[in-house]
Design an enzyme around this catalytic site. Structure first.
Site, mmCIF file in Angstrom:
data_model
loop_
_atom_site.group_PDB
_atom_site.id
_atom_site.type_symbol
_atom_site.label_atom_id
_atom_site.label_comp_id
_atom_site.label_asym_id
_atom_site.label_seq_id
_atom_site.Cartn_x
_atom_site.Cartn_y
_atom_site.Cartn_z
ATOM 1 C CG ASN A 1 5.803 47.081 -142.011
ATOM 2 O OD1 ASN A 1 6.253 46.313 -141.035
ATOM 3 N ND2 ASN A 1 5.783 46.773 -143.201
ATOM 4 C CB VAL A 2 6.772 52.684 -137.816
ATOM 5 C CG1 VAL A 2 6.038 51.732 -136.533
ATOM 6 C CG2 VAL A 2 7.957 52.383 -138.188
ATOM 7 C CG ASP A 3 6.683 51.338 -144.246
ATOM 8 O OD1 ASP A 3 5.555 51.211 -144.535
ATOM 9 O OD2 ASP A 3 7.493 50.494 -144.104
ATOM 10 C CG HIS B 1 3.888 47.192 -133.714
ATOM 11 N ND1 HIS B 1 4.458 46.204 -134.325
ATOM 12 C CD2 HIS B 1 2.884 46.897 -133.128
ATOM 13 C CE1 HIS B 1 4.152 45.351 -133.499
ATOM 14 N NE2 HIS B 1 3.218 45.347 -132.864
ATOM 15 C CB CYS C 1 3.202 65.878 -126.470
ATOM 16 S SG CYS C 1 3.702 66.325 -124.871
ATOM 17 C CB CYS D 1 4.668 69.342 -126.450
ATOM 18 S SG CYS D 1 2.748 69.555 -126.509
ATOM 19 N N GLY E 1 6.051 38.707 -144.844
ATOM 20 C CA GLY E 1 7.057 39.483 -144.297
ATOM 21 C C GLY E 1 7.142 39.840 -142.833
ATOM 22 C CG ASN F 1 9.223 35.019 -143.987
ATOM 23 O OD1 ASN F 1 10.366 35.074 -144.202
ATOM 24 N ND2 ASN F 1 8.467 35.727 -143.081
ATOM 25 C CB ALA G 1 6.926 40.034 -150.217
HETATM 26 C C1 BJW Z 1 10.739 38.921 -146.245
HETATM 27 C C2 BJW Z 1 11.651 39.775 -147.062
HETATM 28 C C3 BJW Z 1 11.133 39.823 -148.395
HETATM 29 C C4 BJW Z 1 12.749 39.665 -145.149
HETATM 30 N N1 BJW Z 1 9.930 39.082 -148.722
HETATM 31 N N2 BJW Z 1 9.789 38.307 -146.380
HETATM 32 C C5 BJW Z 1 3.702 37.405 -124.561
HETATM 33 C C6 BJW Z 1 4.553 36.625 -124.493
HETATM 34 C C7 BJW Z 1 6.039 37.100 -124.693
HETATM 35 C C8 BJW Z 1 6.336 38.469 -124.582
HETATM 36 C C9 BJW Z 1 5.325 39.363 -124.830
HETATM 37 C C10 BJW Z 1 3.816 38.759 -124.478
HETATM 38 N N3 BJW Z 1 3.200 39.796 -124.819
HETATM 39 C C11 BJW Z 1 3.716 41.021 -124.755
HETATM 40 C C12 BJW Z 1 4.938 40.565 -124.783
HETATM 41 C C13 BJW Z 1 6.040 41.736 -124.831
HETATM 42 C C14 BJW Z 1 6.358 42.080 -126.226
HETATM 43 C C15 BJW Z 1 6.868 41.011 -127.252
HETATM 44 O O1 BJW Z 1 6.161 40.469 -127.672
HETATM 45 N N4 BJW Z 1 7.989 40.479 -126.986
HETATM 46 C C16 BJW Z 1 8.584 39.232 -127.918
HETATM 47 C C17 BJW Z 1 9.620 39.937 -128.940
HETATM 48 C C18 BJW Z 1 9.194 38.450 -126.853
HETATM 49 N N5 BJW Z 1 5.366 43.042 -126.807
HETATM 50 C C19 BJW Z 1 4.915 43.912 -126.307
HETATM 51 O O2 BJW Z 1 5.917 44.636 -125.511
HETATM 52 C C20 BJW Z 1 3.830 44.859 -127.019
HETATM 53 N N6 BJW Z 1 3.224 45.250 -125.990
HETATM 54 C C21 BJW Z 1 2.228 44.703 -125.173
HETATM 55 O O3 BJW Z 1 1.846 43.596 -125.413
HETATM 56 O O4 BJW Z 1 1.614 45.292 -124.478
HETATM 57 C C22 BJW Z 1 1.043 44.625 -123.394
HETATM 58 C C23 BJW Z 1 1.980 44.344 -122.358
HETATM 59 C C24 BJW Z 1 3.042 44.977 -121.930
HETATM 60 C C25 BJW Z 1 4.018 44.413 -121.187
HETATM 61 C C26 BJW Z 1 3.935 43.196 -120.582
HETATM 62 C C27 BJW Z 1 3.009 42.440 -121.210
HETATM 63 C C28 BJW Z 1 1.928 42.945 -121.962
HETATM 64 C C29 BJW Z 1 4.520 46.036 -128.077
HETATM 65 C C30 BJW Z 1 5.173 45.522 -129.055
HETATM 66 C C31 BJW Z 1 5.793 46.626 -129.995
HETATM 67 C C32 BJW Z 1 6.685 46.037 -130.811
HETATM 68 N N7 BJW Z 1 7.531 47.307 -131.318
HETATM 69 C C33 BJW Z 1 8.242 47.143 -132.656
HETATM 70 C C34 BJW Z 1 9.016 48.543 -132.624
HETATM 71 C C35 BJW Z 1 7.995 49.455 -133.304
HETATM 72 C C36 BJW Z 1 8.768 50.987 -133.368
HETATM 73 C C37 BJW Z 1 9.884 50.873 -134.389
HETATM 74 O O5 BJW Z 1 9.785 50.562 -135.538
HETATM 75 O O6 BJW Z 1 11.066 50.966 -133.795
HETATM 76 O O7 BJW Z 1 7.564 46.695 -133.862
HETATM 77 S S1 BJW Z 1 9.478 45.877 -132.374
HETATM 78 C C38 BJW Z 1 9.515 45.275 -133.968
HETATM 79 O O8 BJW Z 1 8.904 43.925 -134.374
HETATM 80 C C39 BJW Z 1 8.535 46.464 -134.652
HETATM 81 C C40 BJW Z 1 7.751 45.429 -135.626
HETATM 82 O O9 BJW Z 1 6.614 45.818 -136.123
HETATM 83 C C41 BJW Z 1 7.898 43.908 -134.904
HETATM 84 C C42 BJW Z 1 7.480 43.015 -135.718
HETATM 85 O O10 BJW Z 1 8.660 42.655 -136.330
HETATM 86 P P1 BJW Z 1 8.265 42.149 -137.987
HETATM 87 O O11 BJW Z 1 7.594 42.942 -138.741
HETATM 88 O O12 BJW Z 1 7.946 40.702 -137.916
HETATM 89 O O13 BJW Z 1 9.853 42.136 -138.551
HETATM 90 P P2 BJW Z 1 11.163 41.096 -138.523
HETATM 91 O O14 BJW Z 1 12.300 41.762 -138.749
HETATM 92 O O15 BJW Z 1 11.075 40.372 -137.214
HETATM 93 O O16 BJW Z 1 10.851 39.978 -139.592
HETATM 94 C C43 BJW Z 1 10.848 40.098 -140.934
HETATM 95 C C44 BJW Z 1 10.432 38.832 -141.565
HETATM 96 O O17 BJW Z 1 10.275 39.381 -143.121
HETATM 97 C C45 BJW Z 1 11.602 37.732 -141.479
HETATM 98 O O18 BJW Z 1 10.722 36.549 -141.204
HETATM 99 C C46 BJW Z 1 12.122 37.538 -142.697
HETATM 100 O O19 BJW Z 1 12.529 36.256 -143.149
HETATM 101 C C47 BJW Z 1 11.179 38.174 -144.030
HETATM 102 N N8 BJW Z 1 11.569 38.715 -144.927
HETATM 103 N N9 BJW Z 1 12.897 40.049 -146.298
HETATM 104 C C48 BJW Z 1 9.195 38.549 -147.643
HETATM 105 N N10 BJW Z 1 11.903 40.476 -149.118
HETATM 106 ZN ZN ZN Z 2 2.456 68.273 -124.477
#
Ligand code: BJW
Ligand code: ZN
Length: 254
Positions: free
Chosen positions: A104-106, A121, A129, A157, A197, A223, A241
């Protein structure tokens, strides 16, 4: 919710030498912060990540991206940690060692009382910058104007005059090396992991529960949706959660 939990999980929690808590957007959902992939309410249900959460998106339309992140930062500033954050903070007193890794970013874990939170993240609260990388000070008392969808020109910046960008990790960017190494090391070392989550679809963060399981840890997925588990040392606890965690901690340590 029913307070019946697997004895394997209860034993693992009570005897844990090193507990790893791994969180995603779902842990902040009950604080009113939208998740990414939940049907209807998730951010990516109505917005295209390619237009908002990539370096290309920022290069193409910096005001759209900066305005969107300022809208999200404003939502977080107005939110409060929920019961799940508070229980996680309390868990520190229940086990000899706890590592908290979040996607999380919060800052709701910190505001609940956790210190040394590993942010894989980045953070909405630490912009930098886009060219020289220097941190940019946000004045916390300055009013944040944007509403959702309102464009806002990013600040410049003070060191080099280039645009400031959100301090988060976008798709295609590498994760902060020290944070990722610390998270992987904790995954290999822990004897119990609570994955709370997260949909577990974003790499490389999604490898953490798998790595812990392969290293012999008991893994529990908390979850609102049922999660697929592999083997008797993994469990899926279904529910919000903010309900599941207090019940679990009460049964394990109460
Ligand atoms: C509850 C609930 C309640 C609801 N109680 N539960 C290998 C294979 C395929 C792809 C890739 C790979 N390696 C890299 C990639 C590419 C990519 C990736 O993974 N893509 C996939 C989506 C296919 N990854 C990247 O690009 C990463 N970089 C990287 O690997 O660099 C090296 C590289 C580069 C280039 C090529 C190859 C390698 C960087 C990833 C950065 C992710 N950034 C984000 C945005 C951050 C900024 C922002 O906030 O805007 O991060 S995306 C977004 O998803 C955010 C989150 O941290 C992240 C994860 O999401 P999260 O937290 O799981 O949320 P949800 O919504 O998906 O799920 C919520 C869950 O909660 C659900 O299950 C609900 O059921 C549950 N829930 N209410 C309990 N009350
Ligand atoms: Zn700068």
């Amino acid at each position: 919710m029913s307070a019946t939990f697997s004895p394997v999980l209860l034993d693992a929690l009570r005897n844990a030498r090193h507990l790893l808590v791994f969180t995603g957007a779902g842990v902040s959902a009950e604080s009113g912060i939208p998740t990414f992939r939940d049907a209807l309410t998730g951010l990516w249900e109505r917005l295209d990540p390619a237009e908002l959460a990539t370096p290309d998106a920022f290069a193409h339309d910096p005001a759209l991206v900066w305005g969107w992140y300022e809208w999200r930062r404003k939502k977080v500033l107005a939110a409060q940690p929920n019961l799940a954050h508070h229980v996680i903070a309390e868990l520190v007193t229940c086990v000899p060692r706890l590592t908290l890794v979040t996607q999380n970013v919060d800052d709701l874990h910190e505001r609940a009382g956790n210190t040394d939170v590993i942010h894989l993240h980045g953070s909405l609260h630490q912009p930098r910058c886009s060219v020289c990388g220097q941190p940019h000070a946000l004045h916390s008392d300055a009013p944040i104007e944007p509403e959702e969808g309102r464009r806002l020109e990013p600040p410049r910046c003070v060191h080099c005059g280039e645009r400031v960008r959100p301090g988060v990790v976008w798709f295609g960017e590498t994760l902060p090396e020290a944070a990722l190494n610390a998270a992987f090391e904790a995954a290999r070392d822990c004897d119990c992991l609570l994955s709370i989550g997260t949909s577990g679809v974003v790499q490389p963060a999604a490898m953490i529960p798998q790595l812990a399981a392969e290293s012999g840890a008991v893994v529990a997925h908390v979850n609102s949706q049922s999660m697929t588990v592999l083997g008797p040392r993994q469990v899926s606890l279904v529910g919000p959660a903010g309900k599941v965690l207090p019940a679990l901690i009460d049964v394990a340590f109460g």
